[in-house]
Design an enzyme around this catalytic site. Structure first.
Site: not given
Length: 387
Positions: A209, A309
């Site tokens: 992240h 994603h």
């Protein structure tokens, strides 16, 4: 086939996993009775309501009365005539992506073919999926190992987690992009426990992240490499191009990223310098199906793979599914089979419920192959423009 109406639903589930869950779903209607569904790729975090306002503005200024079949012309207009389109970000391009995907849905329905057929035809009989959304509140390595065995038993051959997700108290903290050594070593132990549990043929994807500094990303990336991760996603700030390149040069794990990049223009330097081995554009943010296919084509020139994603609701999943079935350099698709909040009911039959043994077969229904469940969507606030 003129565009006549836009409906936007703000599907607000409140807080989940410490983030605000807000799938934003759209319906674009035409004067021939065919509608298309789209989704803004801001299912979590901030910016959802900004995208809702942007959608109504784009509809009133650039969409109403336009021929819905002219997808390329509409995309170009939204990019070039909105001023901020040529400096893209998540709010505007979340809206543009939702519109683009809805127009592909309309065109597929109008021609009676699945969208993948319009993108060059089907490359694959079925596509491989990796399970995400399973790793929460699992501080101890043995907890992660026990849970991943359940995922493997369901037929999945790959999963993803953020091994640095929480400290021993369950908090998310990355002061100065530096992690205390005991916390970092616990993350490595989690991955080790998972590898020992699932064996050598199961793939482990790691999502950091963008939270680590370059030094920690290299130090602990080298330790994680021993357990053969499938990829190392956003180990550092995804906007810091030079740091991403440096980590890739120093850590023997394929680097993945791109969910926070928009359009082929932002992806260009990452592709040309091969900062990513696996590109992860979000079909609800990067510019929709139209732009994802162009990004994938650019990546193919450099022998790079694409793994979209995909962490939103079933409408975004449907768009991603059709794109990857027509994509030569597709490698694996992110899959969330464990959402607890009811979002699978946004459509009458979600693709998330059709996966078998960690794979999905090619859809055959026209368009995106989904229908909005408006009885369910009616529980949430909506905005309508046009008639």
């Amino acid at each position: 086939m003129k565009i006549t109406k836009l409906t936007v639903w703000d599907v607000d589930y409140g807080l989940s996993h410490n983030i605000n869950q807000h799938p934003v779903i759209i319906r674009i209607d035409t004067d021939q009775g065919i509608y298309g569904a789209g989704e803004v790729g801001l299912a979590y975090g901030d910016g959802n309501r900004g995208a809702i306002h942007t959608l109504t503005q784009l509809f009133e200024r650039h969409l109403i009365g336009q021929d819905a079949r002219r997808i390329g012309a509409i995309w170009d207009k939204l990019y070039r005539k909105t001023f901020w389109g040529q400096s893209p970000g998540p709010v505007l391009f979340g809206a543009v992506s939702a519109i683009d995907n809805a127009l592909w849905d309309i065109k597929g329905k109008a021609l009676g073919v699945p969208v993948w057929q319009l993108l060059g035809g089907r490359m694959w009989d079925s596509v491989r999926l990796y399970a995400n959304g399973w790793f929460t509140k699992m501080a101890r390595p043995e907890q992660a190992a026990e849970r991943v065995l359940q995922i493997q038993a369901e037929g999945y051959t790959a999963c993803k987690l953020d091994p640095f997700e929480m400290n021993k108290e369950g908090n998310f903290e990355f002061p100065n992009r530096h992690i205390p050594r005991d916390w970092a070593l616990l993350a490595v132990e989690r991955v080790k426990a998972i590898r020992e549990a699932v064996g050598p043929d199961f793939d482990i994807c790691l999502d950091i992240h963008g939270n680590l500094g370059t030094t920690d990303a290299i130090t602990y990336g080298r330790m994680l490499a021993e357990h053969r991760p499938f990829f190392y996603e956003e180990p550092v700030d995804p906007g810091n191009f030079d740091s991403m390149v440096k980590v890739g040069e120093e850590v023997p794990i394929p680097i993945a990223g791109g969910e926070r990049l928009y359009t082929r223009y932002q992806f260009r330097p990452f592709i040309e310098r091969q900062a990513f081995d696996i590109l992860q554009p979000d079909i609800g943010l990067c510019g929709g199906i139209s732009e994802m296919m162009k990004i994938a084509s650019m990546a193919e020139v450099y022998n790079l793979h694409v793994q979209p994603h995909n962490c939103g609701a079933p409408v975004a999943t449907a768009a991603a599914v059709h794109a990857v079935f027509a994509m030569p350099n597709f490698i694996i698709l992110e899959w969330f089979p464990y959402w607890p909040d009811g979002r699978y009911d946004i459509v009458t039959e979600a693709y998330e419920k059709k996966a078998r043994e960690g794979r999905l077969e090619a859809p055959t229904a026209p368009g995106l192959g989904i229908e909005l469940n408006e009885a369910y969507l009616g529980r949430f606030p909506s905005i309508t423009a046009g008639s």
